[in-house]
Design a protein around this motif. Structure first.
Motif, PDB file in Angstrom:
ATOM      1  N   LEU A  53      -0.080  -2.219   2.576  1.00  0.00           N
ATOM      2  CA  LEU A  53      -0.915  -2.062   1.120  1.00  0.00           C
ATOM      3  C   LEU A  53      -2.350  -2.036   1.080  1.00  0.00           C
ATOM      4  N   GLY A  54      -3.119  -2.364   1.778  1.00  0.00           N
ATOM      5  CA  GLY A  54      -4.682  -1.625   2.098  1.00  0.00           C
ATOM      6  C   GLY A  54      -4.782  -0.263   2.159  1.00  0.00           C
ATOM      7  N   ALA A  55      -3.263   0.449   1.787  1.00  0.00           N
ATOM      8  CA  ALA A  55      -4.064   2.328   1.561  1.00  0.00           C
ATOM      9  C   ALA A  55      -4.138   2.353   0.321  1.00  0.00           C
ATOM     10  N   LEU A  56      -3.922   1.643  -1.058  1.00  0.00           N
ATOM     11  CA  LEU A  56      -4.101   1.454  -1.744  1.00  0.00           C
ATOM     12  C   LEU A  56      -5.320   0.823  -2.529  1.00  0.00           C
ATOM     13  N   ALA A  57      -5.912   1.371  -3.067  1.00  0.00           N
ATOM     14  CA  ALA A  57      -7.088   0.640  -3.352  1.00  0.00           C
ATOM     15  C   ALA A  57      -7.159  -0.397  -4.463  1.00  0.00           C
ATOM     16  N   SER A  58      -5.304  -0.314  -5.621  1.00  0.00           N
ATOM     17  CA  SER A  58      -5.744  -1.394  -6.559  1.00  0.00           C
ATOM     18  C   SER A  58      -5.239  -2.798  -5.911  1.00  0.00           C
ATOM     19  N   ASN A  59      -4.532  -3.089  -4.621  1.00  0.00           N
ATOM     20  CA  ASN A  59      -3.876  -3.873  -3.975  1.00  0.00           C
ATOM     21  C   ASN A  59      -5.026  -4.564  -3.142  1.00  0.00           C
ATOM     22  N   VAL A  67      -6.932   0.178   7.442  1.00  0.00           N
ATOM     23  CA  VAL A  67      -7.161   1.473   6.856  1.00  0.00           C
ATOM     24  C   VAL A  67      -8.707   1.665   6.032  1.00  0.00           C
ATOM     25  N   ARG A  68      -9.136   3.150   6.396  1.00  0.00           N
ATOM     26  CA  ARG A  68     -10.657   3.073   6.020  1.00  0.00           C
ATOM     27  C   ARG A  68      -9.877   4.482   5.089  1.00  0.00           C
ATOM     28  N   ARG A  69      -9.691   4.152   3.428  1.00  0.00           N
ATOM     29  CA  ARG A  69      -9.243   5.381   2.603  1.00  0.00           C
ATOM     30  C   ARG A  69     -10.590   6.449   2.770  1.00  0.00           C
ATOM     31  N   GLU A  70     -10.535   7.927   2.224  1.00  0.00           N
ATOM     32  CA  GLU A  70     -11.256   8.084   2.539  1.00  0.00           C
ATOM     33  C   GLU A  70     -12.082   8.670   0.768  1.00  0.00           C
ATOM     34  N   GLU A  71     -10.844   8.803  -0.188  1.00  0.00           N
ATOM     35  CA  GLU A  71     -11.051   8.396  -1.646  1.00  0.00           C
ATOM     36  C   GLU A  71     -10.469   6.748  -1.981  1.00  0.00           C
ATOM     37  N   GLN A  72     -11.040   7.034  -3.040  1.00  0.00           N
ATOM     38  CA  GLN A  72     -10.458   5.410  -3.779  1.00  0.00           C
ATOM     39  C   GLN A  72      -9.254   5.826  -4.621  1.00  0.00           C
ATOM     40  N   SER A  73      -8.732   7.098  -5.163  1.00  0.00           N
ATOM     41  CA  SER A  73      -7.658   7.827  -5.751  1.00  0.00           C
ATOM     42  C   SER A  73      -6.334   7.257  -5.151  1.00  0.00           C
ATOM     43  N   GLU A  75     -13.016  -3.398  10.248  1.00  0.00           N
ATOM     44  CA  GLU A  75     -14.071  -1.845   9.875  1.00  0.00           C
ATOM     45  C   GLU A  75     -12.747  -2.090   8.616  1.00  0.00           C
ATOM     46  N   GLY A  76     -12.790  -0.850   8.205  1.00  0.00           N
ATOM     47  CA  GLY A  76     -12.050  -0.409   7.202  1.00  0.00           C
ATOM     48  C   GLY A  76     -12.629  -0.885   6.236  1.00  0.00           C
ATOM     49  N   ASP A  77     -10.965  -1.087   5.000  1.00  0.00           N
ATOM     50  CA  ASP A  77     -11.425  -1.233   4.169  1.00  0.00           C
ATOM     51  C   ASP A  77     -11.155  -3.098   3.363  1.00  0.00           C
ATOM     52  N   THR A  78     -10.103  -3.659   4.503  1.00  0.00           N
ATOM     53  CA  THR A  78      -9.406  -4.734   4.325  1.00  0.00           C
ATOM     54  C   THR A  78     -10.842  -5.845   4.036  1.00  0.00           C
ATOM     55  N   ASP A  79     -10.923  -6.616   3.766  1.00  0.00           N
ATOM     56  CA  ASP A  79     -11.893  -8.186   3.992  1.00  0.00           C
ATOM     57  C   ASP A  79     -10.568  -9.046   5.196  1.00  0.00           C
ATOM     58  N   MET A  80     -11.041  -8.511   6.127  1.00  0.00           N
ATOM     59  CA  MET A  80      -9.808  -9.183   7.448  1.00  0.00           C
ATOM     60  C   MET A  80      -9.998 -11.188   7.198  1.00  0.00           C
ATOM     61  N   VAL A  81     -10.713 -11.519   6.896  1.00  0.00           N
ATOM     62  CA  VAL A  81     -11.764 -12.436   7.374  1.00  0.00           C
ATOM     63  C   VAL A  81     -10.640 -13.571   6.168  1.00  0.00           C
ATOM     64  N   ALA A  82     -11.052 -13.157   4.599  1.00  0.00           N
ATOM     65  CA  ALA A  82     -10.295 -13.368   3.394  1.00  0.00           C
ATOM     66  C   ALA A  82      -8.453 -13.760   3.883  1.00  0.00           C
ATOM     67  N   VAL A  83      -8.480 -12.560   4.319  1.00  0.00           N
ATOM     68  CA  VAL A  83      -6.863 -12.341   4.387  1.00  0.00           C
ATOM     69  C   VAL A  83      -6.413 -13.267   5.227  1.00  0.00           C
ATOM     70  N   ILE A  84      -7.514 -13.815   6.899  1.00  0.00           N
ATOM     71  CA  ILE A  84      -6.651 -14.418   7.493  1.00  0.00           C
ATOM     72  C   ILE A  84      -6.683 -16.087   6.883  1.00  0.00           C
ATOM     73  N   ALA A  85      -7.407 -15.993   6.478  1.00  0.00           N
ATOM     74  CA  ALA A  85      -8.562 -17.827   5.335  1.00  0.00           C
ATOM     75  C   ALA A  85      -7.099 -17.915   4.629  1.00  0.00           C
ATOM     76  N   ILE A 140     -10.867 -14.638  14.755  1.00  0.00           N
ATOM     77  CA  ILE A 140     -11.706 -15.201  13.360  1.00  0.00           C
ATOM     78  C   ILE A 140     -10.634 -16.511  13.281  1.00  0.00           C
ATOM     79  N   GLU A 141      -9.708 -16.315  13.486  1.00  0.00           N
ATOM     80  CA  GLU A 141      -8.560 -17.798  13.283  1.00  0.00           C
ATOM     81  C   GLU A 141      -9.138 -18.843  13.783  1.00  0.00           C
ATOM     82  N   ARG A 142      -9.774 -18.612  15.239  1.00  0.00           N
ATOM     83  CA  ARG A 142     -10.142 -20.137  16.095  1.00  0.00           C
ATOM     84  C   ARG A 142     -11.443 -20.408  15.068  1.00  0.00           C
ATOM     85  N   ALA A 143     -12.196 -19.837  14.668  1.00  0.00           N
ATOM     86  CA  ALA A 143     -13.429 -20.127  13.764  1.00  0.00           C
ATOM     87  C   ALA A 143     -13.315 -20.233  12.840  1.00  0.00           C
TER      88      ALA A 143
END
Length: 398
Positions: free
Chosen positions: A275-281, A302-308, A320-330, A386-389
């Motif tokens: 789902l993270g490969a699609l910038a609008s998600n 994943v790291r998108r090389e373009e935002q299209s 790393e990459g474009d997904t905020d993993m901390v926010a997802v796990i929270a 992250i989960e433990r913290a």
């Protein structure tokens, strides 16, 4: 969350004991040697259980019970295949399995143009290069009508790229894109792939959506009865490929499926990489809104090389990459707390560190592409931290 690890069976060069040492408490596996469309034999299910127990862990999640192309197109023996899928659920339930992942991607499972691309520090990662893919479609596969799917600028870049490709690069590209399900021995030659594409002629996105709903209308009541949660994996990547429709790429796609078959047993495999490969998600928001029906989680970045869209991307490190993993796990931990307060038996959501870069000794191990030992260990350790913290009684979320 319950920390699990994908294992492809005795052929896997990463063992169950390796998974236990990495910190996993459960295994995600499947009977890849059983022909798609057949019911899984009870003896083979029991054998896989014993193989996992011998390594010191338990079999938590099935990934995947394949859905045949006949079911997806409603042709050939599709009704018999649904009957066999239902029987497989009954047998898995009798063996203690409570979560079954599947996907409804036509013809191709996850698709990458490079399975071992070199990163900036020498690790190997999987990558989807849009121009390479278009070059394959137009100049290697020679798919009829393919040129209409791309604008002139992309077609020109693909032609230039293809002209510079070595024979070795062209061969590897065909092999990588034509690979079958992870862990299976399946794979498609170019003629076989063209023939499979022809079976989808006339099947629109709306028709494929309806075929998914028809499938779920048959199998979800069985899942409910035997106490199994079934969960659909998203499209990977989340856009049409080779003229084939994609139907599980966005929140709206999932809501269409969940509302049409409104049962808690019918749920989501939330894969942050797909789902993270699609910038609008917006992944944290999607978790929050889909949360009650999320039954299984794949955490990767994943790291998108373009935002299209579509775009090129590669499998980055888990934090790393474009997904905020901390926010997802929270958001996932918040859902687990809600489930616990409701008394749900499935309050603990199984997760696994999906994919991973090949690092250190992985570079010589030769494991299944995307499923190295040390790269996944590193990912699991980071995600678990992250989960433990976030769960700490003094400093974490409340």
């Amino acid at each position: 969350m319950r920390h699990t690890w994908r294992w492809f069976g005795p052929i896997d060069k990463v063992t169950v004991r390796d998974a236990a040492q990495a910190g996993a408490v459960g295994i995600v596996s499947a009977l890849h040697h059983i022909r798609t469309g057949d019911a899984w034999p009870e003896a083979e299910i029991a054998k896989r259980h014993e193989e996992i127990k011998a390594g010191g862990l338990v079999w938590d999640v099935v990934e995947s019970v394949p859905v045949s192309e006949s079911i997806k197109t409603q042709t050939g023996d599709w009704r018999a295949h649904i009957t066999n899928w239902q029987e497989t659920l009954r047998r898995l339930s009798a063996a203690g399995i409570r979560t079954v992942c599947y996907n409804f991607m036509p013809v191709l499972d996850w698709t990458r143009t490079d399975l071992r691309w070199s990163t900036r520090h020498g690790a190997k990662a999987m990558r989807f290069d849009l121009i390479d893919f278009v070059a394959f479609d137009l100049h290697l596969l020679n798919r009829p009508g393919a040129s209409h799917d791309y604008d002139e600028a992309i077609r020109d870049k693909a032609a230039e790229r293809f002209a510079r490709m070595s024979d070795e690069h062209r061969s590897a590209l065909s092999k990588n894109i034509g690979a079958g399900l992870p862990g299976s021995a399946d794979g498609y030659t170019l003629p076989q792939l063209l023939e499979l594409l022809r079976t989808y002629s006339g099947i629109s996105r709306e028709r494929l959506q309806q075929n998914l709903i028809d499938f779920l209308s048959e199998v979800t009541p069985v899942a409910e009865k035997v106490g199994i949660n079934i969960c659909a994996h998203p499209d990977d990547p989340p856009w049409p490929l080779l003229g084939l429709p994609r139907i599980l790429s966005t929140e709206a796609d999932y809501l269409h499926m969940l509302n049409a078959v409104d049962s808690r047993a019918n749920g989501v495999t939330f894969c942050t990489g797909s789902l993270g490969a699609l910038a609008s998600n917006d992944l944290p928001a999607m978790v929050r809104r889909l949360a009650p029906r999320i039954h299984f989680v794949h955490l990767r970045n994943v790291r998108r090389e373009e935002q299209s869209s579509p775009c090129s991307f590669f499998e980055d490190e888990h934090l790393e990459g474009d997904t905020d993993m901390v926010a997802v796990i929270a958001e996932l931990l918040a859902e687990e707390r809600r489930r616990g307060q409701e008394g749900r038996s499935d309050h603990q959501i199984p997760m696994r560190p999906d994919h991973g870069q090949e690092i250190l000794d992985d570079l010589q191990r030769g494991a299944q592409p995307g499923y190295p030992a040390i790269g996944r260990l590193k990912g699991l350790a980071e995600l678990r931290g992250i989960e433990r913290a976030l769960s700490h009684p003094r400093y974490g979320l409340r």
